[in-house]
Design a protein around this motif. Sequence first.
Motif, PDB file in Angstrom:
ATOM      1  N   MET A   1       1.094   0.551  22.242  1.00  0.00           N
ATOM      2  CA  MET A   1       0.454   0.002  21.051  1.00  0.00           C
ATOM      3  C   MET A   1      -1.065  -0.082  21.199  1.00  0.00           C
ATOM      4  SD  MET A   1       2.832  -0.669  18.842  1.00  0.00           S
ATOM      5  CE  MET A   1       2.132  -1.862  17.735  1.00  0.00           C
ATOM      6  N   PHE A   2      -1.611   0.341  22.368  1.00  0.00           N
ATOM      7  CA  PHE A   2      -3.038   0.245  22.561  1.00  0.00           C
ATOM      8  C   PHE A   2      -3.806   1.236  21.681  1.00  0.00           C
ATOM      9  CE2 PHE A   2      -3.863  -2.644  26.077  1.00  0.00           C
ATOM     10  CZ  PHE A   2      -2.578  -2.855  26.554  1.00  0.00           C
ATOM     11  N   GLY A   3      -3.144   2.337  21.289  1.00  0.00           N
ATOM     12  CA  GLY A   3      -3.847   3.348  20.522  1.00  0.00           C
ATOM     13  C   GLY A   3      -4.125   2.928  19.099  1.00  0.00           C
ATOM     14  N   SER A   4      -3.267   2.139  18.479  1.00  0.00           N
ATOM     15  CA  SER A   4      -3.465   1.667  17.115  1.00  0.00           C
ATOM     16  C   SER A   4      -2.876   0.270  17.010  1.00  0.00           C
ATOM     17  CB  SER A   4      -2.788   2.610  16.111  1.00  0.00           C
ATOM     18  OG  SER A   4      -1.407   2.749  16.405  1.00  0.00           O
ATOM     19  N   THR A   5      -3.277  -0.448  15.994  1.00  0.00           N
ATOM     20  CA  THR A   5      -2.858  -1.838  15.858  1.00  0.00           C
ATOM     21  C   THR A   5      -1.508  -1.931  15.160  1.00  0.00           C
ATOM     22  OG1 THR A   5      -3.880  -2.168  13.701  1.00  0.00           O
ATOM     23  CG2 THR A   5      -5.296  -2.441  15.639  1.00  0.00           C
ATOM     24  N   VAL A   6      -0.889  -3.098  15.320  1.00  0.00           N
ATOM     25  CA  VAL A   6       0.361  -3.361  14.624  1.00  0.00           C
ATOM     26  C   VAL A   6       0.143  -3.285  13.119  1.00  0.00           C
ATOM     27  CG1 VAL A   6       2.110  -5.117  14.166  1.00  0.00           C
ATOM     28  CG2 VAL A   6       1.301  -4.741  16.508  1.00  0.00           C
ATOM     29  N   ALA A   7      -0.971  -3.846  12.648  1.00  0.00           N
ATOM     30  CA  ALA A   7      -1.261  -3.813  11.222  1.00  0.00           C
ATOM     31  C   ALA A   7      -1.386  -2.381  10.708  1.00  0.00           C
ATOM     32  CB  ALA A   7      -2.551  -4.589  10.941  1.00  0.00           C
ATOM     33  N   GLU A   8      -2.024  -1.519  11.490  1.00  0.00           N
ATOM     34  CA  GLU A   8      -2.162  -0.108  11.091  1.00  0.00           C
ATOM     35  C   GLU A   8      -0.807   0.584  11.031  1.00  0.00           C
ATOM     36  OE1 GLU A   8      -6.652   0.802  12.849  1.00  0.00           O
ATOM     37  OE2 GLU A   8      -4.886   1.209  14.068  1.00  0.00           O
ATOM     38  N   HIS A   9       0.087   0.270  11.967  1.00  0.00           N
ATOM     39  CA  HIS A   9       1.433   0.840  11.940  1.00  0.00           C
ATOM     40  C   HIS A   9       2.172   0.420  10.664  1.00  0.00           C
ATOM     41  CE1 HIS A   9       2.266   2.977  15.709  1.00  0.00           C
ATOM     42  NE2 HIS A   9       1.418   2.138  16.292  1.00  0.00           N
ATOM     43  N   LEU A  10       2.115  -0.876  10.340  1.00  0.00           N
ATOM     44  CA  LEU A  10       2.816  -1.363   9.151  1.00  0.00           C
ATOM     45  C   LEU A  10       2.265  -0.720   7.883  1.00  0.00           C
ATOM     46  CD1 LEU A  10       3.123  -5.166   9.992  1.00  0.00           C
ATOM     47  CD2 LEU A  10       4.839  -3.378  10.315  1.00  0.00           C
ATOM     48  N   THR A  11       0.952  -0.605   7.803  1.00  0.00           N
ATOM     49  CA  THR A  11       0.331   0.013   6.624  1.00  0.00           C
ATOM     50  C   THR A  11       0.739   1.471   6.492  1.00  0.00           C
ATOM     51  OG1 THR A  11      -1.582  -1.470   6.867  1.00  0.00           O
ATOM     52  CG2 THR A  11      -1.864   0.477   5.475  1.00  0.00           C
ATOM     53  N   ALA A  12       0.804   2.168   7.632  1.00  0.00           N
ATOM     54  CA  ALA A  12       1.188   3.580   7.601  1.00  0.00           C
ATOM     55  C   ALA A  12       2.622   3.744   7.118  1.00  0.00           C
ATOM     56  CB  ALA A  12       1.019   4.188   8.995  1.00  0.00           C
ATOM     57  N   TYR A  13       3.530   2.887   7.605  1.00  0.00           N
ATOM     58  CA  TYR A  13       4.918   2.958   7.148  1.00  0.00           C
ATOM     59  C   TYR A  13       5.012   2.655   5.653  1.00  0.00           C
ATOM     60  CZ  TYR A  13       7.168   3.499  11.723  1.00  0.00           C
ATOM     61  OH  TYR A  13       7.602   3.995  12.926  1.00  0.00           O
ATOM     62  N   ARG A  14       4.258   1.680   5.182  1.00  0.00           N
ATOM     63  CA  ARG A  14       4.297   1.321   3.755  1.00  0.00           C
ATOM     64  C   ARG A  14       3.796   2.466   2.887  1.00  0.00           C
ATOM     65  NH1 ARG A  14       0.585  -0.787   0.383  1.00  0.00           N
ATOM     66  NH2 ARG A  14      -0.884  -1.412   2.032  1.00  0.00           N
ATOM     67  N   HIS A  15       2.703   3.084   3.300  1.00  0.00           N
ATOM     68  CA  HIS A  15       2.168   4.210   2.526  1.00  0.00           C
ATOM     69  C   HIS A  15       3.137   5.388   2.537  1.00  0.00           C
ATOM     70  CE1 HIS A  15      -2.252   2.711   2.969  1.00  0.00           C
ATOM     71  NE2 HIS A  15      -1.566   2.045   2.056  1.00  0.00           N
ATOM     72  N   ARG A  16       3.814   5.577   3.647  1.00  0.00           N
ATOM     73  CA  ARG A  16       4.777   6.683   3.739  1.00  0.00           C
ATOM     74  C   ARG A  16       5.905   6.500   2.734  1.00  0.00           C
ATOM     75  NH1 ARG A  16       6.746   7.406   9.654  1.00  0.00           N
ATOM     76  NH2 ARG A  16       4.457   7.494   9.859  1.00  0.00           N
ATOM     77  N   LEU A  17       6.273   5.241   2.482  1.00  0.00           N
ATOM     78  CA  LEU A  17       7.337   4.952   1.520  1.00  0.00           C
ATOM     79  C   LEU A  17       6.817   4.854   0.095  1.00  0.00           C
ATOM     80  CD1 LEU A  17       9.316   2.232   3.530  1.00  0.00           C
ATOM     81  CD2 LEU A  17       9.973   4.616   3.176  1.00  0.00           C
ATOM     82  N   GLY A  18       5.497   4.916  -0.075  1.00  0.00           N
ATOM     83  CA  GLY A  18       4.922   4.826  -1.410  1.00  0.00           C
ATOM     84  C   GLY A  18       5.046   3.447  -2.022  1.00  0.00           C
ATOM     85  N   LEU A  19       5.002   2.391  -1.195  1.00  0.00           N
ATOM     86  CA  LEU A  19       5.186   1.028  -1.685  1.00  0.00           C
ATOM     87  C   LEU A  19       3.854   0.274  -1.726  1.00  0.00           C
ATOM     88  CD1 LEU A  19       8.377   0.033   0.368  1.00  0.00           C
ATOM     89  CD2 LEU A  19       8.264   0.768  -2.031  1.00  0.00           C
ATOM     90  N   GLU A  20       3.772  -0.658  -2.666  1.00  0.00           N
ATOM     91  CA  GLU A  20       2.648  -1.588  -2.692  1.00  0.00           C
ATOM     92  C   GLU A  20       2.957  -2.762  -1.770  1.00  0.00           C
ATOM     93  OE1 GLU A  20      -0.181  -1.162  -4.193  1.00  0.00           O
ATOM     94  OE2 GLU A  20       0.407   0.738  -5.170  1.00  0.00           O
ATOM     95  N   ALA A  21       1.919  -3.455  -1.368  1.00  0.00           N
ATOM     96  CA  ALA A  21       2.103  -4.589  -0.458  1.00  0.00           C
ATOM     97  C   ALA A  21       2.989  -5.659  -1.085  1.00  0.00           C
ATOM     98  CB  ALA A  21       0.746  -5.169  -0.064  1.00  0.00           C
ATOM     99  N   ASP A  22       2.808  -5.910  -2.382  1.00  0.00           N
ATOM    100  CA  ASP A  22       3.618  -6.929  -3.050  1.00  0.00           C
ATOM    101  C   ASP A  22       5.098  -6.547  -3.062  1.00  0.00           C
ATOM    102  OD1 ASP A  22       1.285  -8.251  -3.488  1.00  0.00           O
ATOM    103  OD2 ASP A  22       1.198  -7.887  -5.658  1.00  0.00           O
ATOM    104  N   GLN A  23       5.382  -5.258  -3.150  1.00  0.00           N
ATOM    105  CA  GLN A  23       6.779  -4.814  -3.143  1.00  0.00           C
ATOM    106  C   GLN A  23       7.433  -5.074  -1.791  1.00  0.00           C
ATOM    107  OE1 GLN A  23       5.629  -0.761  -4.585  1.00  0.00           O
ATOM    108  NE2 GLN A  23       7.353  -1.038  -6.017  1.00  0.00           N
ATOM    109  N   VAL A  24       6.699  -4.797  -0.712  1.00  0.00           N
ATOM    110  CA  VAL A  24       7.242  -5.056   0.629  1.00  0.00           C
ATOM    111  C   VAL A  24       7.458  -6.553   0.815  1.00  0.00           C
ATOM    112  CG1 VAL A  24       6.807  -4.854   3.100  1.00  0.00           C
ATOM    113  CG2 VAL A  24       6.108  -3.010   1.550  1.00  0.00           C
TER     114      VAL A  24
END
Length: 344
Positions: A1-24
Amino acid sequence: MFGSTVAEHLTAYRHRLGLEADQVAHTAGLAAERYRLLEEGTGWPGTRAFHAVLDALHIQGPQRDTFAFPGTPLDPLEQQFLTGNSNQVWLHLDHGWTVVAAGDAVPATAVPLPEPGDNFLRWLLCDPGLPGRLLNHEALAAAARHALHTAAVADPDHPALRTLREQFPDDDQDAAPASRALDRTNWIWRTPEGPYLVWQAISLRPSFRPDVRFLFFQADEKASAPSPTRPPQAAAAPAPADQPAGNWRAGDPVLAGLLLCGHCHQTMTAPAETAAYQCPDHCISLAAEQATDRVGQVLTARLFTEESVRKLALAQEMILAAGIDMAHPCPSTPATPCTNGATA
């Protein structure tokens, strides 16, 4: 996890699914603000809520193993990365601000810090001895209330945060804005030896472990001791007799015409700013600094409220703690009766 942050991982997964933050947030059963704090890396919602977010983002199998850190201690590599080369005072806290561990330098300091198992925010807000030891306690307590608000919004089910939040029900983000958070704050300690001990604090939430926090305290080597008296000043020559009374200049007696002798009731004056004040009949002699303090005490009591005087005293003490000597400090302690026959 040193290469990227947990927050960046979550954002990437959300964008991959095409979801808004409120939907998640809705799918995970969280308030939108809780998920926003998680994705920004500024708040931790707790292990159960975090797992609900992983489910909402359909993170399963080997990919989920990347997020298996909640509730686990830091491994030696992480600990070395964060504190191994630090000679600073540091505290390791969980997301509810409970002290998990402390650096070896803590017992050597003259400052009583919370111990492992203590809640840092409760210590800062509720310890009755801190206001007397910590010069800028009010400002740091406001920052602590902001930190409490953020942590409680991120994890409203945390027992320690919920209990502390009940004790401070009216403290919200408006009362303690983000600019007053605990990160990059100065801690000005009064010490028994006299000199002030000034710390600079840095609050660090590791990007690869958003469920923990570290506080580092770096001592400021320029801490100073308060100076109870002003530095001596050279006496100026007496003003010419024909000088207009309204044209005061540096070196002239500051209180000329403002002091009245308590015996003969005549005006007291002095040949220069640092000389003693006397009346024409030489009934009494009053040192210039004592006269200035006496008048300052009277004017301060009449012009300022008790709360204003208290804040003025703190401000002047902070100036002294910064190593700046004050030539003419405004008297901010309760006035004492004058027993030498002079009145202001």
